[in-house]
Write a protein that holds these residues in place. Structure first.
Motif, PDB file in Angstrom:
ATOM      1  N   GLU A  57      10.430  -6.884  -7.678  1.00 49.22           N
ATOM      2  CA  GLU A  57      10.810  -5.467  -7.628  1.00 49.22           C
ATOM      3  C   GLU A  57       9.745  -4.582  -6.983  1.00 49.22           C
ATOM      4  OE1 GLU A  57      11.765  -4.470 -11.656  1.00 49.22           O
ATOM      5  OE2 GLU A  57      13.710  -5.490 -11.604  1.00 49.22           O
ATOM      6  N   GLU A  58       8.460  -4.967  -7.154  1.00 48.24           N
ATOM      7  CA  GLU A  58       7.365  -4.172  -6.578  1.00 48.24           C
ATOM      8  C   GLU A  58       6.403  -5.078  -5.809  1.00 48.24           C
ATOM      9  OE1 GLU A  58       5.514  -1.392  -9.416  1.00 48.24           O
ATOM     10  OE2 GLU A  58       7.024  -2.061 -10.849  1.00 48.24           O
ATOM     11  N   PRO A  59       6.864  -5.626  -4.657  1.00 49.28           N
ATOM     12  CA  PRO A  59       6.005  -6.574  -3.922  1.00 49.28           C
ATOM     13  C   PRO A  59       4.660  -5.985  -3.494  1.00 49.28           C
ATOM     14  CG  PRO A  59       7.887  -5.904  -2.592  1.00 49.28           C
ATOM     15  CD  PRO A  59       8.134  -5.395  -3.968  1.00 49.28           C
ATOM     16  N   PHE A  60       4.591  -4.660  -3.309  1.00 47.99           N
ATOM     17  CA  PHE A  60       3.332  -4.022  -2.911  1.00 47.99           C
ATOM     18  C   PHE A  60       2.801  -3.096  -4.002  1.00 47.99           C
ATOM     19  CE2 PHE A  60       5.543  -5.150   1.007  1.00 47.99           C
ATOM     20  CZ  PHE A  60       4.555  -5.909   1.630  1.00 47.99           C
ATOM     21  N   GLY A  61       3.273  -3.331  -5.231  1.00 48.96           N
ATOM     22  CA  GLY A  61       2.801  -2.543  -6.372  1.00 48.96           C
ATOM     23  C   GLY A  61       1.348  -2.863  -6.693  1.00 48.96           C
ATOM     24  N   GLU A  62       0.674  -1.921  -7.318  1.00 47.24           N
ATOM     25  CA  GLU A  62      -0.744  -2.109  -7.624  1.00 47.24           C
ATOM     26  C   GLU A  62      -0.902  -2.823  -8.962  1.00 47.24           C
ATOM     27  OE1 GLU A  62      -2.810   1.589  -7.221  1.00 47.24           O
ATOM     28  OE2 GLU A  62      -2.414   1.714  -5.082  1.00 47.24           O
ATOM     29  N   PHE A  97      -3.310  -7.213  -6.139  1.00 49.66           N
ATOM     30  CA  PHE A  97      -4.148  -6.014  -6.243  1.00 49.66           C
ATOM     31  C   PHE A  97      -5.268  -6.286  -7.249  1.00 49.66           C
ATOM     32  CE2 PHE A  97      -5.349  -1.834  -7.832  1.00 49.66           C
ATOM     33  CZ  PHE A  97      -5.460  -1.115  -6.660  1.00 49.66           C
ATOM     34  N   VAL A  98      -6.497  -6.193  -6.778  1.00 49.32           N
ATOM     35  CA  VAL A  98      -7.631  -6.511  -7.648  1.00 49.32           C
ATOM     36  C   VAL A  98      -7.918  -5.329  -8.572  1.00 49.32           C
ATOM     37  CG1 VAL A  98     -10.038  -7.213  -7.730  1.00 49.32           C
ATOM     38  CG2 VAL A  98      -8.579  -8.039  -5.899  1.00 49.32           C
ATOM     39  N   SER A  99      -8.010  -5.604  -9.845  1.00 49.24           N
ATOM     40  CA  SER A  99      -8.188  -4.574 -10.871  1.00 49.24           C
ATOM     41  C   SER A  99      -9.475  -3.786 -10.681  1.00 49.24           C
ATOM     42  CB  SER A  99      -8.201  -5.261 -12.248  1.00 49.24           C
ATOM     43  OG  SER A  99      -8.678  -4.379 -13.225  1.00 49.24           O
ATOM     44  N   GLU A 100      -9.464  -2.569 -11.193  1.00 53.33           N
ATOM     45  CA  GLU A 100     -10.670  -1.726 -11.164  1.00 53.33           C
ATOM     46  C   GLU A 100     -11.730  -2.267 -12.128  1.00 53.33           C
ATOM     47  OE1 GLU A 100     -11.376   1.064  -9.280  1.00 53.33           O
ATOM     48  OE2 GLU A 100      -9.566   0.549  -8.172  1.00 53.33           O
ATOM     49  N   LYS A 145     -17.258  -5.834  -6.666  1.00 49.06           N
ATOM     50  CA  LYS A 145     -16.883  -4.646  -5.887  1.00 49.06           C
ATOM     51  C   LYS A 145     -17.634  -4.611  -4.561  1.00 49.06           C
ATOM     52  CE  LYS A 145     -15.408  -1.562  -9.617  1.00 49.06           C
ATOM     53  NZ  LYS A 145     -15.751  -0.434 -10.463  1.00 49.06           N
ATOM     54  N   THR A 146     -18.937  -4.950  -4.613  1.00 50.07           N
ATOM     55  CA  THR A 146     -19.764  -4.979  -3.402  1.00 50.07           C
ATOM     56  C   THR A 146     -19.241  -6.026  -2.429  1.00 50.07           C
ATOM     57  OG1 THR A 146     -21.688  -4.310  -4.700  1.00 50.07           O
ATOM     58  CG2 THR A 146     -22.118  -5.255  -2.516  1.00 50.07           C
ATOM     59  N   LYS A 147     -18.925  -7.215  -2.982  1.00 50.07           N
ATOM     60  CA  LYS A 147     -18.434  -8.324  -2.161  1.00 50.07           C
ATOM     61  C   LYS A 147     -17.123  -7.956  -1.476  1.00 50.07           C
ATOM     62  CE  LYS A 147     -18.182 -12.688  -0.806  1.00 50.07           C
ATOM     63  NZ  LYS A 147     -19.053 -13.182   0.273  1.00 50.07           N
ATOM     64  N   LEU A 148     -16.195  -7.368  -2.238  1.00 50.87           N
ATOM     65  CA  LEU A 148     -14.893  -6.980  -1.686  1.00 50.87           C
ATOM     66  C   LEU A 148     -15.032  -5.877  -0.644  1.00 50.87           C
ATOM     67  CD1 LEU A 148     -12.736  -7.074  -4.935  1.00 50.87           C
ATOM     68  CD2 LEU A 148     -12.519  -8.596  -2.978  1.00 50.87           C
ATOM     69  N   PRO A 179       0.335 -10.036   0.191  1.00 47.29           N
ATOM     70  CA  PRO A 179      -1.080  -9.789  -0.129  1.00 47.29           C
ATOM     71  C   PRO A 179      -1.702 -10.893  -0.984  1.00 47.29           C
ATOM     72  CG  PRO A 179       0.203  -7.784  -0.438  1.00 47.29           C
ATOM     73  CD  PRO A 179       1.182  -8.888  -0.181  1.00 47.29           C
ATOM     74  N   TYR A 180      -0.903 -11.464  -1.882  1.00 46.31           N
ATOM     75  CA  TYR A 180      -1.450 -12.507  -2.763  1.00 46.31           C
ATOM     76  C   TYR A 180      -1.808 -13.767  -1.962  1.00 46.31           C
ATOM     77  CZ  TYR A 180      -2.087 -15.635  -6.703  1.00 46.31           C
ATOM     78  OH  TYR A 180      -2.632 -16.527  -7.599  1.00 46.31           O
ATOM     79  N   LYS A 181      -0.942 -14.114  -0.995  1.00 43.61           N
ATOM     80  CA  LYS A 181      -1.208 -15.281  -0.137  1.00 43.61           C
ATOM     81  C   LYS A 181      -2.504 -15.058   0.654  1.00 43.61           C
ATOM     82  CE  LYS A 181       1.156 -18.180   3.287  1.00 43.61           C
ATOM     83  NZ  LYS A 181       0.333 -18.139   4.501  1.00 43.61           N
ATOM     84  N   TYR A 182      -2.666 -13.814   1.145  1.00 35.62           N
ATOM     85  CA  TYR A 182      -3.894 -13.472   1.871  1.00 35.62           C
ATOM     86  C   TYR A 182      -5.109 -13.629   0.947  1.00 35.62           C
ATOM     87  CZ  TYR A 182      -7.523 -10.883   4.227  1.00 35.62           C
ATOM     88  OH  TYR A 182      -8.716 -10.550   4.811  1.00 35.62           O
ATOM     89  N   PHE A 183      -4.973 -13.136  -0.287  1.00 36.39           N
ATOM     90  CA  PHE A 183      -6.063 -13.197  -1.267  1.00 36.39           C
ATOM     91  C   PHE A 183      -6.475 -14.649  -1.526  1.00 36.39           C
ATOM     92  CE2 PHE A 183      -7.252 -13.446  -5.858  1.00 36.39           C
ATOM     93  CZ  PHE A 183      -8.444 -12.745  -5.784  1.00 36.39           C
ATOM     94  N   VAL A 184      -5.488 -15.509  -1.711  1.00 38.71           N
ATOM     95  CA  VAL A 184      -5.762 -16.925  -2.014  1.00 38.71           C
ATOM     96  C   VAL A 184      -6.412 -17.625  -0.814  1.00 38.71           C
ATOM     97  CG1 VAL A 184      -4.664 -19.160  -2.469  1.00 38.71           C
ATOM     98  CG2 VAL A 184      -3.976 -17.156  -3.781  1.00 38.71           C
TER      99      VAL A 184
END
Length: 308
Positions: A75-80, A86-89, A96-99, A119-124
Motif C-alpha cells: 500500500e505504501e511502497p515509498f512510505g517512510e 527507509f532507515v530509522s532516525e 548517520k555519518t556513514k549513510l 528502495p529496499y533492493k537498493y539498500f540490500v
C-alpha cells in the motif's frame, strides 16, 4: 457398457451408500502449505480465534505481523518505514555519518534505476552489499560478451580513424578494408579468451559468421548499418568514463569533470560519441546486444534512467 459387479449389487442391497466427490472434501486441509494458504486468506480476527493443536507448531502472531508488514509494503511502497527501506532516525551517529557519506557519493544509472524500482533492493545490494554466490560457468556470459564487443569496436574505430576511413557512405574498397580490419581484430580478441570451443561455438558463429560466412554475422550487419548512416555524424570518442567507475577497461578514456544531475553526482561510461562538425552537434551512442527497450511509461515514471 460396463457390467456392475454382483458383489457391488449385493452390497447395495444390504447397505445404504452415498457417492462422494471432490466437492465433499474441498474444505479439508491435508498439508501445512494448505493451512498456511488458508491463514493468509483469513482476517487477523479470524486467525486469532483459531484453535490450532500444538503439534501444528504455527505462530499466529508472527503470521499476523508478516501479513501486516507485507500489506504496508504494497500500500505504501515509498512510505517512510523500515519495511520499505527507509532507515530509522533512531540510529547511531556512526551510522548517520556513514549513510551521509554514501548519499554524497556518485551513482550509476543502474543503481538509480534499482532505487527507483525498489528502495529496499537498493539498500540490500548497494548499502549492505549482499549478493548471491554465482555458479561458475564455462560458456561466455552476457556481460562478458558485451565487454568483448566493446573492446573489439574500440580497437576497430581507433585504427579506422588512423587510416582516415569514415564508414558513412564509404566506397566498396574502403568497406572491404574496414571489414578485413574488424574481423581480424575480432578473431584475435576472441581467441585471446581461450574459451572451450564446445561452449563458445554459438557466440563465435554469431560474431564472426555461420560456417565462416561473414555476411551472416553480427559484425557484418553492424558495418552495413554504419555505412548506411548518412546524417553527417562521424565517430570521434570511444569508451569515455566519468566518475569513479569500477571494472574499467584499460582502453577507457576519462572525463576530467564529473557529471551532476540536480544534486546527484553521476558516474558511468559512454560507449561512443559521434560529432557533426558542420552543425556543431554531437550524438551519444550506447551499444545494446539485445534485451527489451524501455517503455514510455517506464521513462515518465523515472524507473528507466539509462537512456535519459
Amino acid at each position: 457398457d460396463m457390467v456392475q459387479s454382483s458383489f457391488l449389487q449385493d452390497f447395495n442391497s444390504l447397505f445404504i451408500t452415498n457417492k462422494l466427490s471432490r466437492e465433499d472434501f474441498k474444505d479439508e486441509i491435508y498439508s501445512r502449505e494448505e493451512l498456511l494458504e488458508l491463514l493468509g486468506k483469513l482476517s487477523s480476527e479470524q486467525r486469532k480465534e483459531l484453535q490450532l493443536p500444538e503439534e501444528v507448531n504455527i505462530d499466529i502472531d508472527s503470521i499476523n505481523r508478516a501479513i501486516e508488514i507485507d500489506k504496508k509494503r504494497i500500500e505504501e511502497p515509498f512510505g517512510e518505514s523500515e519495511f520499505t527501506g527507509f532507515v530509522s532516525e533512531n540510529i547511531s551517529d556512526e551510522l548517520k555519518t556513514k549513510l551521509s557519506q554514501i548519499s554524497q557519493g556518485e551513482f550509476s544509472a543502474t543503481q538509480l534505476e534499482s532505487y527507483a524500482k525498489c528502495p529496499y533492493k537498493y539498500f540490500v545490494e548497494n548499502i549492505l552489499r549482499l549478493e548471491t554466490i554465482s555458479e561458475p560457468v564455462e560458456e561466455l556470459e552476457a556481460f562478458e560478451y558485451g565487454s568483448l564487443i566493446h573492446s573489439i569496436l574500440y580497437e576497430f574505430y581507433t585504427k579506422l580513424k588512423e587510416k582516415g576511413i569514415v564508414l558513412s557512405d564509404c566506397s566498396n574498397e574502403e568497406f572491404k578494408s574496414a571489414e578485413e580490419l574488424l574481423f581480424k581484430i575480432a578473431e584475435k580478441r576472441f581467441d585471446e579468451l581461450n574459451l572451450n570451443p564446445e561452449f563458445s561455438f554459438y557466440e563465435r558463429e554469431k560474431l564472426l559468421g555461420i560456417n565462416g560466412k561473414r555476411t551472416q554475422s553480427l559484425l557484418y550487419k553492424f558495418l552495413e548499418e554504419e555505412r548506411k548512416n548518412k546524417d553527417g555524424y562521424v565517430p570521434e570518442f570511444f569508451e569515455l568514463s566519468f566518475g569513479k567507475v569500477k571494472h574499467e577497461e584499460k582502453f577507457s578514456k576519462k572525463f576530467k569533470e564529473g557529471v551532476i544531475a540536480g544534486s546527484v553526482k553521476l558516474k558511468g561510461k559512454i560507449d561512443r560519441i559521434d560529432i557533426n562538425e558542420k552543425e556543431k552537434t554531437l550524438k551519444v551512442i550506447d551499444y545494446k546486444l539485445g534485451g527489451t527497450k524501455p517503455t514510455a511509461e517506464d521513462l515518465s515514471n523515472g524507473i528507466s534512467l539509462q537512456l535519459p
